[in-house]
Design an enzyme around this catalytic site. Structure first.
Site, PDB file in Angstrom:
ATOM      1  CG  HIS A 277      -1.901  -1.091   1.275  1.00  0.00           C
ATOM      2  ND1 HIS A 277      -1.934  -1.595   2.398  1.00  0.00           N
ATOM      3  CD2 HIS A 277      -2.714  -1.221   0.483  1.00  0.00           C
ATOM      4  CE1 HIS A 277      -3.013  -2.663   2.371  1.00  0.00           C
ATOM      5  NE2 HIS A 277      -3.592  -2.483   1.331  1.00  0.00           N
TER       6      HIS A 277
ATOM      7  CE  LYS B 159     -13.273  -6.529   1.740  1.00  0.00           C
ATOM      8  NZ  LYS B 159     -12.159  -6.052   1.189  1.00  0.00           N
TER       9      LYS B 159
ATOM     10  NE  ARG C 174      -3.108  -7.236  -4.239  1.00  0.00           N
ATOM     11  CZ  ARG C 174      -3.748  -7.508  -3.137  1.00  0.00           C
ATOM     12  NH1 ARG C 174      -3.305  -7.676  -2.257  1.00  0.00           N
ATOM     13  NH2 ARG C 174      -4.975  -7.195  -3.301  1.00  0.00           N
TER      14      ARG C 174
ATOM     15  CB  SER D  70      -4.171  -6.798   4.728  1.00  0.00           C
ATOM     16  OG  SER D  70      -3.896  -5.338   4.273  1.00  0.00           O
TER      17      SER D  70
HETATM   18  P1  ADP Z   1      -9.966  -3.825  -0.129  1.00  0.00           P
HETATM   19  O1  ADP Z   1     -10.613  -4.336   0.888  1.00  0.00           O
HETATM   20  O2  ADP Z   1     -10.768  -2.398  -0.622  1.00  0.00           O
HETATM   21  O3  ADP Z   1      -9.527  -4.533  -1.384  1.00  0.00           O
HETATM   22  P2  ADP Z   1      -7.243  -3.391   0.758  1.00  0.00           P
HETATM   23  O4  ADP Z   1      -6.629  -2.791   1.789  1.00  0.00           O
HETATM   24  O5  ADP Z   1      -6.975  -5.070   0.848  1.00  0.00           O
HETATM   25  O6  ADP Z   1      -8.678  -3.000   0.746  1.00  0.00           O
HETATM   26  O7  ADP Z   1      -6.536  -2.694  -0.405  1.00  0.00           O
HETATM   27  C1  ADP Z   1      -6.622  -1.664  -0.949  1.00  0.00           C
HETATM   28  C2  ADP Z   1      -6.033  -1.274  -2.329  1.00  0.00           C
HETATM   29  O8  ADP Z   1      -4.641  -1.532  -2.315  1.00  0.00           O
HETATM   30  C3  ADP Z   1      -6.667  -2.293  -3.494  1.00  0.00           C
HETATM   31  O9  ADP Z   1      -6.936  -1.642  -4.520  1.00  0.00           O
HETATM   32  C4  ADP Z   1      -5.701  -3.338  -3.481  1.00  0.00           C
HETATM   33  O10 ADP Z   1      -5.592  -3.996  -4.963  1.00  0.00           O
HETATM   34  C5  ADP Z   1      -4.341  -2.559  -3.435  1.00  0.00           C
HETATM   35  N1  ADP Z   1      -3.181  -3.411  -2.741  1.00  0.00           N
HETATM   36  C6  ADP Z   1      -3.225  -3.977  -1.678  1.00  0.00           C
HETATM   37  N2  ADP Z   1      -1.822  -4.603  -1.747  1.00  0.00           N
HETATM   38  C7  ADP Z   1      -1.145  -4.208  -2.571  1.00  0.00           C
HETATM   39  C8  ADP Z   1       0.079  -4.590  -3.088  1.00  0.00           C
HETATM   40  N3  ADP Z   1       0.744  -5.473  -2.500  1.00  0.00           N
HETATM   41  N4  ADP Z   1       0.563  -3.925  -4.052  1.00  0.00           N
HETATM   42  C9  ADP Z   1      -0.294  -3.048  -4.859  1.00  0.00           C
HETATM   43  N5  ADP Z   1      -1.470  -2.838  -4.373  1.00  0.00           N
HETATM   44  C10 ADP Z   1      -1.938  -3.445  -3.451  1.00  0.00           C
END
Ligand code: ADP
Length: 165
Positions: free
Chosen positions: A19, A43, A92, A130
């Site tokens: 992130h 979630k 990703r 995460s």
């Molecule tokens: P959500 O529940 O909205 O998907 P996340 O916190 O899992 O929330 O992810 C928020 C955003 O960050 C999403 O667009 C996700 O694809 C992106 N994201 C999460 N991890 C990574 C990573 N390692 N590299 C790039 N983007 C990421």
């Protein structure tokens, strides 16, 4: 679109280097960014909204170009409140694509002025999520190099709290 705020929404439960990499690169391109922590009770997040916001703030340090906010409910309603039209999401793998594609089109269906912009993960973080971080921490593994130190500490504390660590 000109001058419109860019919003990076997510659950951030917890924030990872994946992130943070997206945040830093987005600020370099757009100049300013609002990181919006979605409450997302459906979630069942491990951390409260306040904890998730605090971990992002601690990980970013002082940076006047990045605002950390939170929202409950629909993203498009939040965008309206913030007078914003641009949503940033990270990608990703191919597996992210279908869900993100649906979300982007659904948001645009509800408000045709909304644009979703995607930024590709850095190779080094392409496997980072995460969910995986929580699993590793829960099982007592090391999350060093995957999340900033304050996040690693809070994960340790959280699992200790639950009598698991
Ligand atoms: P959500 O529940 O909205 O998907 P996340 O916190 O899992 O929330 O992810 C928020 C955003 O960050 C999403 O667009 C996700 O694809 C992106 N994201 C999460 N991890 C990574 C990573 N390692 N590299 C790039 N983007 C990421």
């Amino acid at each position: 679109m000109k001058g419109s705020s860019v919003i990076y929404p997510g659950t951030f439960d917890p924030v990872t280097y994946g992130h943070l990499d997206i945040i830093e690169r987005a600020v370099a391109v757009f100049g300013r960014l609002i990181v919006a922590v979605a409450h997302n009770p459906q979630k069942n997040p491990l951390f409260t909204v306040e904890e998730r916001r605090e971990m992002i703030r601690l990980s970013l340090g002082e940076n006047p170009d990045i605002e950390v906010d939170d929202f409950d409910g629909l993203l498009i309603d939040y965008l309206k409140r913030r007078n914003a039209r641009v949503v940033l999401r990270g990608l990703r793998a191919l597996s992210d694509f279908e869900y993100e594609f649906q979300m982007a089109l659904m948001n645009r269906k509800q408000d045709s002025t909304i644009e979703t912009i995607f930024m590709m993960t850095s190779e080094a973080y392409s496997y980072l999520s995460s969910k995986l971080i929580k699993e590793i921490a829960y099982l007592g593994g090391s999350v060093k190099g995957l999340v900033p130190d304050p996040v690693a500490e809070r994960l340790r504390a959280k699992f200790k709290e639950g009598g698991l660590g």
